[in-house]
Scaffold this motif. Structure first.
Motif, PDB file in Angstrom:
ATOM      1  N   GLU A  68       0.833  -1.211   0.000  1.00 34.83           N
ATOM      2  CA  GLU A  68       0.000   0.000   0.000  1.00 34.83           C
ATOM      3  C   GLU A  68       0.857   1.247   0.000  1.00 34.83           C
ATOM      4  OE1 GLU A  68      -2.331  -0.931   3.395  1.00 34.83           O
ATOM      5  OE2 GLU A  68      -4.126  -1.407   2.209  1.00 34.83           O
ATOM      6  N   GLN A  69       1.879   1.197   0.815  1.00 35.93           N
ATOM      7  CA  GLN A  69       2.802   2.332   0.915  1.00 35.93           C
ATOM      8  C   GLN A  69       3.433   2.590  -0.444  1.00 35.93           C
ATOM      9  OE1 GLN A  69       6.015   1.421   3.585  1.00 35.93           O
ATOM     10  NE2 GLN A  69       7.297   2.998   2.649  1.00 35.93           N
ATOM     11  N   GLN A  70       3.844   1.520  -1.113  1.00 37.35           N
ATOM     12  CA  GLN A  70       4.482   1.651  -2.411  1.00 37.35           C
ATOM     13  C   GLN A  70       3.506   2.217  -3.442  1.00 37.35           C
ATOM     14  OE1 GLN A  70       7.441   1.587  -3.104  1.00 37.35           O
ATOM     15  NE2 GLN A  70       7.448   1.527  -5.342  1.00 37.35           N
ATOM     16  N   LEU A  71       2.255   1.752  -3.336  1.00 31.57           N
ATOM     17  CA  LEU A  71       1.244   2.232  -4.277  1.00 31.57           C
ATOM     18  C   LEU A  71       1.025   3.738  -4.106  1.00 31.57           C
ATOM     19  CD1 LEU A  71      -1.622  -0.394  -4.560  1.00 31.57           C
ATOM     20  CD2 LEU A  71      -0.486   0.801  -6.430  1.00 31.57           C
ATOM     21  N   ARG A  72       1.000   4.154  -2.863  1.00 36.10           N
ATOM     22  CA  ARG A  72       0.821   5.585  -2.583  1.00 36.10           C
ATOM     23  C   ARG A  72       1.961   6.392  -3.160  1.00 36.10           C
ATOM     24  NH1 ARG A  72      -1.039   3.761   2.387  1.00 36.10           N
ATOM     25  NH2 ARG A  72       0.997   4.065   3.355  1.00 36.10           N
ATOM     26  N   SER A  73       3.157   5.880  -3.053  1.00 35.09           N
ATOM     27  CA  SER A  73       4.322   6.642  -3.487  1.00 35.09           C
ATOM     28  C   SER A  73       4.431   6.724  -5.007  1.00 35.09           C
ATOM     29  CB  SER A  73       5.600   6.021  -2.913  1.00 35.09           C
ATOM     30  OG  SER A  73       5.933   4.863  -3.624  1.00 35.09           O
ATOM     31  N   LEU A  74       3.725   5.876  -5.713  1.00 34.99           N
ATOM     32  CA  LEU A  74       3.805   5.924  -7.184  1.00 34.99           C
ATOM     33  C   LEU A  74       2.884   6.997  -7.751  1.00 34.99           C
ATOM     34  CD1 LEU A  74       4.152   2.244  -8.444  1.00 34.99           C
ATOM     35  CD2 LEU A  74       5.816   4.088  -8.557  1.00 34.99           C
TER      36      LEU A  74
END
Length: 875
Positions: free
Chosen positions: A869-875
């Motif tokens: 989720e964190q990675q998705l947010r950062s993209l």
RNA sequence: GGAAGUUUAGCUCAGCCGGGAGAGCACCUGCCUUACAAGCAGGGGGUCAUAGGUUCGAUCCCUAUAACUUCCACCA
């Protein structure tokens, strides 16, 4: 030191190695009181036989077990031999004589037997050579033959003992007669098949009346021997005829109408012609009603002198003529098509005639009972155990065994008749003088014994029984019998009751039953179909090891298997893999020797992982072999060899081998050699040739693999936790590979890895392995992966969150999509775990470990979910 | 008529004590990375024949059904 050739070519060494084993006497079993004996009796192939796939599988399975036990230190006797195969051999010789324009009668018994022995000398050895090609490690010094002196003596003794106790008797009964082989057969030697035939309805006139009774038959020619017509006692249609007399058409004989329960009023016309001499049921009816028995068929299947006008005609010609003649008399009511089960000779396929004949029989019920009991009481165990039921079925329904054969090639029945006083004399020694009247006019019974009478004694006759030889005392009872389920009634069952009867012991503790080898379409391989595949051709093309492996892999005990060349190819490929892996290890192992143990080596995590896997494999393979799960053992072994050792460990060892640090290189080589050596040993029972060949190249190893110690599980080397930890590294490497492939990054292009992880130490220690196997240039630890930049693909594994900057290759939208899918998967996993854990019954009743594992998994997935989720947010 | 077996991926088949379905071959993608192209890496593909039951939980145990295979018995 010679080098291994670059390609695996079994022809270069298989024969050479077999010769070496023979010359070294490794197959020979010498009694050793210090050792525990392990005995296997080879099912003796027929001297007329050619090696077929069934043999190949049977032999391979035995050889695997035998080699395994030999390496475990047992004193192994694998007793080989051949079977004289009375009927099969005589049949072939008679055929050959026919080609030469003569007959056995013309030659006379003595000359015929001389020819038969000649034949045996000429062809009997052929199959032995074929077994050697396959790698069979049996004790050829003890090669036996069912008609050699030892076995023949045992046959006489066995016959004598049964005769003495009244368990062998001579009598006139309905037996199965093969008109082509001109001999009686046992019930087991008759194979039934559904044949198209006819149902003929004939009328028999009632004496002194116009009335006629209609009977139906499938064998019109037997009417010549009719001595009654039977009807059911309660059948009102025929009640008035019971006791009346009929005139048998064409013959003119007066025969009675009898009432018998045997008749089924609902079948046919409800009236049955009774031919006591040519039908087992009619025979019984005949006995009950005291009917005469008139045999109308001669031994060669022609109508005999009792057949009047039809005498001399072949049975089928007679059938045709009788039907025609009855038609002419207007006595044929109708003819229906009718398929029914017809017995055929197991050997020549001719239609069997039930015939009343004077033969020798073994009384079965006193023998069958203890044989059943022995299995019930687990003195002998079937593997798989379902075959015990088949065995019971046979023995529970068994009828007396017809053991006399009208043949010359075999054990002659040890009974003499006195021409003067008529005495019947059974003896262990030949009889020259009648003990009853002193006459010297005696003649021996002309017949031979059923081949299986001698095979039944095989487990002990070959060891010298009835003498208490050292071999007999040491090696008997045997340990395991390996054979196909089709042989249970012929052989297994008979060895069982014979062994128990004569030696007081079951002949073997285990019976390992296997299925049939079928062709690619699942059909039985047979001469007539021409679909048989010659094992020798396969060996020629792929080598014996490949054939052996292909016959045991993916096969469950007792199940039939299909033979496909693709499978042999796959086995060959596997062996080639082993060959090349060995070559790799050996070409790096200059000035190094196979270590006796691992104590002098500083083990890396990868080392411990492969050693751990080796130990697990040793344990699994050993246990599976002990249970005769050969297919599972082979499967575990192949997975270990190919996946763990070749695809992972060899690659993992390369940084150490090529890294320039001599100590690390020495360590890696030590482990490579250690594991390879163990692998060769484990594999040896399955693929004896190639493993022995490679073993010969191992530096610092003396002696031969065939007699090396089978690897033992060592709990000190199990490294369970460390191995599990290392699996995290493997998962990491796989994840990076997958990332690269997913964006089409060239495998040769090295990538930089940014890792968010708690396992920095673990990863650092294994850095070189990770870099090489994952195709990475460097590793950088980070707190959140931001350093990897925008154009990054990420993936979460158990030990790390991986970020791989891939620049232009990265399609951000695709990456988001991939992450969303991953997220969905992880979310599902959490839901699944939640589902289980919210079930109070699961938490309460399931084993604690399982519940704990479930909690741990949930934890892990939640963590992964957060990262994604964190990675998705950062993209 | 009796008995045994089989039914799991496109094909051939494994699957130990009931606790997230495996292999080989075939298929798709990319690689001749100096042991191996008889190879390497990645991947797709399954309502575990059907219906019930037992169980916290069934491909697995039980019952029934269906299809196929084999063995035995057998009505002349």
């Amino acid at each position: 030191m010679k080098e291994m050739q670059t390609t695996y070519d079994p022809k270069q060494f298989e024969d050479k190695i077999y010769r070496h084993w023979m010359e070294s006497g490794y197959f020979h079993a010498e009694i050793d009181p210090e050792k525990v004996p392990f005995t296997v009796m080879m099912p003796p192939p027929n001297i007329t036989g050619q090696l077929h796939m069934g043999h190949a599988m049977d032999e391979t399975m035995q050889d695997i077990v035998v080699r395994f036990k030999r390496m475990q230190g047992y004193c192994v006797l694998w007793q080989p031999g051949t079977d004289h195969a009375s009927l099969a051999t005589e049949h072939k010789i008679v055929e050959k004589l026919r080609e030469e324009g003569t007959t056995k009668e013309e030659l006379g018994r003595e000359e015929f037997l001389r020819r038969a022995y000649l034949w045996k000398e000429q062809y009997g050895g052929k199959i032995v050579g074929q077994l050697k090609k396959l790698g069979s490690s049996c004790d050829w010094d003890r090669l036996a033959f069912t008609m050699d002196e030892r076995c023949s003596r045992a046959v006489r003794e066995a016959f004598f003992r049964l005769y003495e106790k009244g368990l062998i008797y001579r009598g006139s009964r309905i037996i199965n007669w093969c008109p082509d082989c001109k001999t009686a057969l046992s019930d087991e030697e008759v194979a039934y098949s559904e044949d198209a035939g006819h149902f003929w309805y004939f009328q028999y006139p009632v004496e002194g009346s116009d009335e006629k009774i209609t009977i139906a038959t499938t064998r019109p020619e037997t009417m010549l021997g009719d001595t009654a017509v039977a009807v059911h006692p309660a059948d009102k249609r025929y009640a008035h005829l019971v006791g009346k007399t009929l005139i048998l058409p064409l013959v003119g004989r007066k025969i009675p109408v009898v009432a018998d329960e045997y008749v089924d009023p609902a079948f046919g016309t409800g009236a049955v012609k009774i031919t006591p001499a040519h039908d087992p049921n009619d025979f019984e009816v005949g006995l009950r009603h005291n009917l005469p028995m008139i045999r109308v068929l001669a031994d060669d299947g022609t109508v005999n002198e009792q057949g009047g006008a039809y005498a001399g005609l072949d049975r089928y010609e007679a059938r045709k003529r009788i039907v025609e003649d009855l038609k002419a008399l207007g006595l044929v009511v109708k003819i229906e098509n009718h398929t029914h089960n017809v017995g055929h000779c197991h050997r020549c396929n001719a239609t069997i005639e039930p015939i009343v004949s004077k033969q020798w029989f073994v009384k079965m019920s006193p023998l069958a009972k203890p044989a059943i009991e022995a299995v019930v009481k687990n003195k002998t165990k079937f593997t798989p155990d379902r075959f015990a039921k088949i065995y019971y079925n046979w023995l529970e329904n068994i009828r007396d065994w017809c053991i006399s054969r009208q043949l010359w090639w075999g054990h002659r029945i040890p009974v003499w008749y006195c021409d003067d006083c008529g005495a019947e004399l059974c003896s262990r020694e030949d009889v020259a003088v009648c003990p009853k009247c002193g006459s010297t006019h005696l003649h021996q019974d002309e017949d031979c014994l059923d081949t299986w009478f001698s095979s039944a004694l095989w487990p002990f006759s070959t060891l010298g029984w009835p003498e208490e030889t050292p071999e007999y005392k040491y090696f008997y009872p045997t340990d395991v019998l390996v054979t196909g389920y089709d042989i249970i009634p012929f052989w297994v069952m008979r060895m069982m009751f014979s062994g128990i009867r004569y030696t007081g012991k079951v002949p073997f503790r285990d019976v390992l039953i296997h299925g049939l080898v079928r062709d690619e379409q699942g059909r039985k391989m047979s001469k007539s179909l021409g679909n048989g595949i010659d094992p020798l051709e396969i060996i020629e093309k792929y080598g014996a090891d490949s054939l052996r492996l292909s016959l045991v892999t993916g096969v469950a005990p007792g199940n039939d298997t299909r033979f496909t060349e693709t499978k042999v190819e796959a086995s060959r490929n596997f062996i080639n893999k082993i060959w090349n892996a060995s070559r790799f290890v050996l070409m790096n192992a200059k000035d190094v020797e196979v270590p006796k143990d691992l104590s002098g080596i500083k083990l890396t995590p990868a080392d411990r992982w492969i050693i751990s896997r080796l130990m697990a494999t040793i344990r699994e393979v050993t246990l599976s072999l002990q249970k005769y799960d050969l297919g599972i053992a082979a499967d575990k072994l192949m997975t270990f060899a190919w996946d763990d050792f070749c695809d992972w460990y060899i690659e993992l060892s390369k940084p150490a081998l090529y890294g320039g640090d001599p100590e690390k290189k020495r360590g890696a080589l030590g482990v490579l050699l250690f594991v390879l050596t163990a692998l060769l040993k484990l594999l040896h029972p399955f693929a004896p040739f190639v493993t022995e060949e490679i073993y010969g190249y191992l530096p610092g190893v003396s002696g031969d693999l065939i007699v090396a110690d089978f690897p033992r599980y060592d709990s000190k080397l199990a490294y369970k936790n460390e191995a599990k930890t290392f699996e995290g590294i493997i998962e990491l490497i796989k994840a990076v590979r997958a990332i690269k492939v997913s964006v089409g990054c060239a495998p040769s292009k090295k990538v930089k890895l940014y890792l968010v992880t708690d396992a920095r130490r673990l990863i650092s220690v294994n850095k070189n392995c990770i870099l090489r196997l994952a195709g990475a240039s460097e590793i950088e630890f980070t707190e959140n992966g931001a350093e990897a930049g925008e154009k990054t693909v990420s993936k979460v594994t158990g030990i790390a969150h991986i970020f791989v900057p891939l620049g232009e290759l990265v399609d951000l939208e695709a990456e988001r999509e991939r992450l969303r899918k991953e997220l969905a998967r992880v979310t599902d996993e959490i839901a699944r775990a939640d589902g289980k854990l919210s079930n109070k019954n699961f938490v309460a009743k399931a084993p604690k470990k399982l519940v704990d594992d479930e909690y741990a998994k949930r934890e892990k997935y939640i963590e992964m979910k957060e990262k994604i989720e964190q990675q998705l947010r950062s993209l």
